[in-house]
Every structure is written in structure tokens, then in C-alpha cells.
Design an enzyme around this catalytic site. Structure first.
Site, PDB file in Angstrom:
ATOM      1  N   ASN A 150       0.811  -1.211   0.000  1.00 46.49           N
ATOM      2  CA  ASN A 150       0.000   0.000   0.000  1.00 46.49           C
ATOM      3  C   ASN A 150       0.852   1.271   0.000  1.00 46.49           C
ATOM      4  O   ASN A 150       1.945   1.302   0.556  1.00 46.49           O
ATOM      5  CB  ASN A 150      -0.921   0.021   1.222  1.00 46.49           C
ATOM      6  CG  ASN A 150      -2.168  -0.820   1.003  1.00 46.49           C
ATOM      7  OD1 ASN A 150      -2.356  -1.368  -0.067  1.00 46.49           O
ATOM      8  ND2 ASN A 150      -2.998  -0.917   2.010  1.00 46.49           N
ATOM      9  N   HIS A 151       0.306   2.306  -0.613  1.00 46.08           N
ATOM     10  CA  HIS A 151       0.898   3.642  -0.601  1.00 46.08           C
ATOM     11  C   HIS A 151       0.229   4.461   0.502  1.00 46.08           C
ATOM     12  O   HIS A 151      -0.864   4.120   0.965  1.00 46.08           O
ATOM     13  CB  HIS A 151       0.688   4.321  -1.954  1.00 46.08           C
ATOM     14  CG  HIS A 151       1.511   3.731  -3.037  1.00 46.08           C
ATOM     15  ND1 HIS A 151       2.130   4.487  -4.003  1.00 46.08           N
ATOM     16  CD2 HIS A 151       1.840   2.439  -3.332  1.00 46.08           C
ATOM     17  CE1 HIS A 151       2.790   3.705  -4.839  1.00 46.08           C
ATOM     18  NE2 HIS A 151       2.618   2.460  -4.450  1.00 46.08           N
ATOM     19  N   PRO A 152       0.866   5.538   0.941  1.00 46.39           N
ATOM     20  CA  PRO A 152       0.214   6.385   1.953  1.00 46.39           C
ATOM     21  C   PRO A 152      -1.074   6.977   1.388  1.00 46.39           C
ATOM     22  O   PRO A 152      -1.107   7.461   0.259  1.00 46.39           O
ATOM     23  CB  PRO A 152       1.266   7.461   2.231  1.00 46.39           C
ATOM     24  CG  PRO A 152       2.112   7.503   1.003  1.00 46.39           C
ATOM     25  CD  PRO A 152       2.160   6.099   0.502  1.00 46.39           C
ATOM     26  N   MET A 153      -2.143   6.932   2.168  1.00 44.56           N
ATOM     27  CA  MET A 153      -3.431   7.429   1.687  1.00 44.56           C
ATOM     28  C   MET A 153      -4.011   8.520   2.583  1.00 44.56           C
ATOM     29  O   MET A 153      -5.126   8.973   2.352  1.00 44.56           O
ATOM     30  CB  MET A 153      -4.417   6.264   1.561  1.00 44.56           C
ATOM     31  CG  MET A 153      -4.042   5.292   0.460  1.00 44.56           C
ATOM     32  SD  MET A 153      -5.246   3.953   0.238  1.00 44.56           S
ATOM     33  CE  MET A 153      -4.824   2.900   1.635  1.00 44.56           C
TER      34      MET A 153
ATOM     35  N   THR B 190      -0.404  10.255  -2.840  1.00 42.62           N
ATOM     36  CA  THR B 190      -0.120   8.852  -2.545  1.00 42.62           C
ATOM     37  C   THR B 190       1.302   8.464  -2.944  1.00 42.62           C
ATOM     38  O   THR B 190       1.702   7.314  -2.761  1.00 42.62           O
ATOM     39  CB  THR B 190      -1.094   7.930  -3.299  1.00 42.62           C
ATOM     40  OG1 THR B 190      -0.984   8.178  -4.711  1.00 42.62           O
ATOM     41  CG2 THR B 190      -2.516   8.146  -2.834  1.00 42.62           C
TER      42      THR B 190
END
Length: 215
Positions: free
Chosen positions: A90-93, A98
Site C-alpha cells: 500500500n501507498h500512503p493514503m 499517494t
């Protein structure tokens, strides 16, 4: 001459009529040594080509020391192309972007660990069949006896003995009625000694619940 029954210690569980091992099918518990991946006995993975690193093939984003785990039960059947997209993908959301700026600086690479950890482990129960090319997203739990259709994208938990398909995957039907599912979960034949399972095969393969209870 009768062939030996399942051997959990064998890396390659399928013996061809020629006497050669089918090298494209492996017991994952014998092929994966990864601190964040746990695989039960008799769970196998089949591929169409040679594989050097089975952990990287089925779960390419998990790494030693990552905040999440991939836990796979016993007697799971995993087809070619199945991928577990674990939380570290996952990427930062929570930010305006992102884009994972922090991972490009060794001093800040762990900046997203807390956010990743919030997705939890990915857990696959026992006797689950994951069809060709299925994708399992972070933090999903798949119940015992479930069937995951080919190319399905599993983004939410799957009940025991459900058949799911599609993108996003949805429950299409239950394999058995609620009483039978409850009984199978209570019996948990996958936890028996392999000799007992061998004796119970006619009941398992014949859907004979009374005989399975008696076994």
C-alpha cells in the site's frame, strides 16, 4: 503396486506415472522459508514455469520484518498466477499525495509502517482452493473450505465454504447448507493425523457426514 499416500515432507508431492516428480507443483511449507509467511502442511502451489523464490512469486510485497504476515492453512490448493497483495504494497493514503516519498530515503523508509500495520495480516483457512490468477488484497481472511474463482479479486473477508468470484469478488453460493458447514468446521478433519485422513477419504470424497463423524 500402491503409491504412498501424501507425504508432508516431500517438496514435490506429485509423482508422475513415469516415476518422475512433477516439479511445477510444490508443497509450499517445504519451499518457503520466510519469517513473515506461515504455511500449513499439504498446501501446494502449481506454476507453469520454474520458480526460484516461491515467497516472492505468491506474495511479492511482503518482506522480512514487515508489519504484516501471510498465514496459509493446511491442504490449501493454489493455482498458477495467484498473488497475495499484502499490506506493505500500500501507498500512503492519509496525505495529499499517494506518492511514497519516504521510501526513497533510507532514513525515512519506515515512515508508513504504522499505516501499513493497520491493514492486518492476510489469513487463508484450511482446504481452500484459489483458482487461476486470483488476487487477494491486504488484510483479507478467507474461511476454511472456500473456493476463490479464477481471476477473482478478493477485497473482503470470505465466509467458510463460500464460493466467490468476480472483481470485486462476491459470494455466488455456499457449498453446503449451514448445518453441514458448522459440522465440518467442528470436525476439522485437516487437523487429523494423515493416516486417519486416509481412512476417512471415502467419507470426505463421498460427502458422507455421518461416516466422517464416525471416523
Amino acid at each position: 503396486m500402491s503409491r504412498p499416500f501424501l507425504d508432508a515432507a516431500a517438496r514435490y508431492p506429485i509423482m508422475l506415472p513415469t516415476g518422475d516428480r512433477h516439479l511445477a507443483t510444490v508443497h509450499l511449507a517445504r519451499a518457503i522459508d520466510h519469517p513473515n509467511i506461515e504455511v500449513g502442511d499439504y498446501t501446494y502451489y502449481s506454476d507453469f514455469e520454474p520458480v526460484d523464490d516461491y515467497a516472492a512469486r505468491i506474495a511479492p510485497y511482503i518482506y522480512p520484518g514487515s508489519p504484516e504476515r501471510l498465514v496459509i492453512g493446511k491442504f490449501v490448493q493454489i493455482a498458477n498466477g495467484v498473488r497475495f497483495i499484502t499490506a506493505s504494497a500500500n501507498h500512503p493514503m492519509k496525505e495529499f499525495s499517494t506518492y511514497p516519498f519516504a521510501v526513497f530515503n533510507p532514513d525515512t523508509m519506515t515512515a508508513y509502517v504504522d499505516e501499513v500495520a493497520g491493514h492486518g495480516d492476510t489469513v487463508v483457512g484450511n482446504d481452500v482452493w484459489l483458482g487461476y490468477g486470483a488476487t487477494v488484497l491486504p488484510g483479507v481472511t478467507i474461511g476454511d473450505g472456500a473456493i476463490i474463482g479464477a481471476k477473482a479479486v478478493v477485497s473482503r473477508d470470505v465466509p467458510p465454504y463460500a464460493v466467490v468470484a468476480g472483481n470485486p469478488a462476491e459470494v455466488r453460493r455456499m457449498r453446503f447448507d449451514a448445518a453441514t458447514v458448522k459440522a465440518l468446521l467442528e470436525i476439522s478433519w485437516w487437523d487429523w493425523e494423515i493416516e486417519r485422513i486416509e481412512r476417512a477419504r471415502p467419507a470426505i470424497e463421498g460427502c458422507d457426514l455421518a461416516a466422517l463423524r464416525a471416523a
